[in-house]
Design an enzyme around this catalytic site. Structure first.
Site, PDB file in Angstrom:
ATOM      1  N   GLU A   1     -30.144  78.602 -71.984  1.00 50.69           N
ATOM      2  CA  GLU A   1     -29.094  77.589 -72.122  1.00 50.69           C
ATOM      3  C   GLU A   1     -27.947  77.898 -71.166  1.00 50.69           C
ATOM      4  O   GLU A   1     -27.521  79.056 -71.038  1.00 50.69           O
ATOM      5  CB  GLU A   1     -28.594  77.573 -73.564  1.00 50.69           C
ATOM      6  CG  GLU A   1     -27.471  76.587 -73.829  1.00 50.69           C
ATOM      7  CD  GLU A   1     -26.929  76.657 -75.246  1.00 50.69           C
ATOM      8  OE1 GLU A   1     -26.322  75.670 -75.694  1.00 50.69           O
ATOM      9  OE2 GLU A   1     -27.101  77.715 -75.899  1.00 50.69           O
TER      10      GLU A   1
ATOM     11  N   LYS B   1     -29.270  68.610 -76.620  1.00 52.59           N
ATOM     12  CA  LYS B   1     -28.829  69.419 -77.753  1.00 52.59           C
ATOM     13  C   LYS B   1     -28.265  68.487 -78.809  1.00 52.59           C
ATOM     14  O   LYS B   1     -27.344  67.700 -78.542  1.00 52.59           O
ATOM     15  CB  LYS B   1     -27.779  70.439 -77.317  1.00 52.59           C
ATOM     16  CG  LYS B   1     -27.428  71.453 -78.399  1.00 52.59           C
ATOM     17  CD  LYS B   1     -26.581  72.591 -77.835  1.00 52.59           C
ATOM     18  CE  LYS B   1     -26.353  73.687 -78.866  1.00 52.59           C
ATOM     19  NZ  LYS B   1     -25.598  74.828 -78.298  1.00 52.59           N
TER      20      LYS B   1
ATOM     21  N   CYS C   1     -30.787  76.157 -78.609  1.00 59.80           N
ATOM     22  CA  CYS C   1     -29.956  77.118 -79.346  1.00 59.80           C
ATOM     23  C   CYS C   1     -29.681  76.723 -80.803  1.00 59.80           C
ATOM     24  O   CYS C   1     -30.545  76.877 -81.652  1.00 59.80           O
ATOM     25  CB  CYS C   1     -28.655  77.337 -78.577  1.00 59.80           C
ATOM     26  SG  CYS C   1     -27.753  78.835 -79.085  1.00 59.80           S
TER      27      CYS C   1
END
Length: 507
Positions: free
Chosen positions: A264, A339, A373
């Site tokens: 990321e 995300k 993440c």
């Protein structure tokens, strides 16, 4: 009136739905409220229009047959109806399958006795031959079995139907149309009380089937993953960053890896030139490189013959900032992922917004998913991807402390167990003292597995040395996932209590 009516057999259309609904309700009076929704029919037509058939008489839907194509090697004969459908998106349907699977067929009661069902079956057979599929398979109800259940086992009941000593409106019809009973399945269709929840797995073999030659680009079963544990360091310019990217792509591809995963926000070192700006302005400055990096990654994917998961990069869309990444396939095509869940720090420091795109991606190594993440800490998200057929989940992450890393790893390992899939996590190490809000990094990249006899006892296939720049090369066997799904010590995907709870992605 029926004798003089025109009988039309054609492909189903979305605009037929209201008439179709009437016919379904009339046909399944013993199972009220079990008819297909308009969304279901629209999805089937969009995915496989040739497989959705109907008979129209006087502008009324007199009969219907719905089908999908499945890779039957991915299932065993003890599957359930729910499993073969693959959820509301019919994720089990694949144009590369080998079996035409019938998921429904019915005739409106007013039109029975006209041999309309035979017409539908004949067209299904023609379609199977035309598409060079191995067979037609479906689970058939035995609705009259409830009348004999106290005196006959399902096997003896079927034998008597074959000998025409007992008439079953479904099984007798199927046998007369050249289908044979392959197996008896218990629990195929929960709630089918007339059949005592038994079903006959019916099969018609295509004698003209010719097994396709194995092509170079067929889906692989053993997949090699390459993970980059990226060192955060200052680069003198954009070209220096690209040179480091190419170094890793070159190195990993030399080992014939199928995928390479970057972390990321791996390009954060380029923010150093914007350090005189506020944090929201600096991240927007970094987003100016995203389109250039996408084109670079696409070029590398083709040149080095490897599927690249680009980690993530900031991107401005309209007035909002998003955290996004790309799957760059080695055939030149690409997909974008976002995300979905933004941490409090990302929102306060950078003004990030959560994306809305959640989907699996087809590759030459099967279906994959990518979650960035924090997204791995929300189990619902990966479960939706698993229901769509995901075998490998990639998680690019960025954590500054060991606490943050532990959250990512522990949740990723849970997702591997829950969803019977492999999970690859890759993060950055080192520090960036001249970039605000990106000072320190902690990571130990790893490939995580389910926990059963065929896998490592600790659920870790391999892991990198903590906080050291490196690559991790790991082979994963997709056939082991298939074995786990059907014959594992526990079967997390199969044993869910869908009668108590459900999970649904909003459209």
């Amino acid at each position: 009136m029926i004798d003089s009516a025109k009988i039309e057999l054609r492909n189903l259309r979305v605009k037929d739905y209201e008439e179709l609904k009437i016919s379904m309700i009339k046909s399944y009076q013993a199972m009220p409220n079990e008819y297909w929704s308009k969304g279901d029919i629209k999805t089937l037509i969009n995915k496989f229009p040739e497989g959705q058939l109907c008979i129209v008489i006087d502008n009324r839907i007199a009969g219907c047959a719905l089908s999908i194509i499945v890779d039957y090697d991915q299932f065993d004969d003890n599957h359930t109806y729910e499993e073969i459908l693959g959820g509301e998106n019919f994720s089990t349907h694949t144009k590369n399958g080998n079996v035409l699977y019938g998921i429904d067929v019915f005739i409106h009661p007013e039109f029975r006795g006209m041999r309309l069902g035979r017409r539908l079956y004949e067209v299904r057979k023609e379609l199977c031959e035309h598409l060079n599929l191995k067979a037609i398979v479906f689970g058939g109800r035995i609705p009259n079995y409830s009348k004999y259940a106290n005196e006959l086992t399902p096997k003896k009941y079927i034998d008597k139907v074959k000998l025409q000593e007992i008439h079953d409106p479904v099984l007798s019809f199927q046998l007369s149309n050249d289908f044979h009973v392959k197996k008896v399945i218990k629990g195929y269709l929960p709630g089918d009380h007339e059949s005592k929840e038994f079903a006959t797995l019916m099969e018609w073999n295509n004698i003209y089937y010719s097994k396709p030659q194995k092509l170079v680009n067929t889906t692989k079963t053993v997949v090699r993953l390459g993970l980059v544990q990226w060192q955060m360091r200052l680069f003198k310019d954009y070209e220096a960053l690209v040179s480091q990217i190419e170094f890793f792509v070159d190195a990993v591809s030399n080992y014939q890896s199928d995928f390479i995963l970057f972390p990321e926000l791996f390009n954060a070192p380029l923010m150093a030139q914007f350090n005189d700006l506020s944090e929201p302005e600096a991240i927007r400055g970094l987003s100016g490189y995203t389109e250039r990096l996408l084109e670079t990654f696409r070029e590398f994917a083709i040149n080095y013959n490897i599927n690249i998961i680009t980690g993530s990069m900031p991107q401005v869309i309209g007035e909002h900032m998003y955290n996004v990444g790309y799957l760059c396939r080695r055939d030149g095509s690409y997909e974008r992922y976002e995300k979905l869940h933004i941490t409090p720090a990302e929102e306060s420091a950078w003004g990030m917004k959560g994306g809305n795109k959640l989907e699996t991606f087809d590759t030459d190594c099967g279906k994959i998913g990518v979650l960035i993440c924090y997204d791995i800490e929300f189990p619902e998200v990966s479960r939706i991807l698993a229901e769509e057929g995901m075998n490998i989940l990639f998680v690019p992450f960025m954590t500054d402390t060991q606490n943050g890393y532990s959250r990512v790893k522990i949740c990723a390992q849970s997702r591997a167990v829950e969803n019977e899939c492999y999970v690859a996590i890759a993060g950055s190490v080192g520090n960036l003292p001249k970039v605000n809000n990106m000072d320190i990094q902690y990571a130990q990249s790893a490939v995580l597995t389910p926990s059963d006899f065929a896998f490592p006892v600790n659920g870790i296939k391999a892991e990198a040395t903590p906080n050291t720049e490196s690559t991790l090369l790991v082979d994963v066997d997709l056939d082991l996932l298939k074995e786990l799904h059907n014959f594992g010590s526990v079967r997390n995907m199969k044993d869910r209590r869908k009668d108590l709870y459900s999970l649904k992605k909003k459209k």
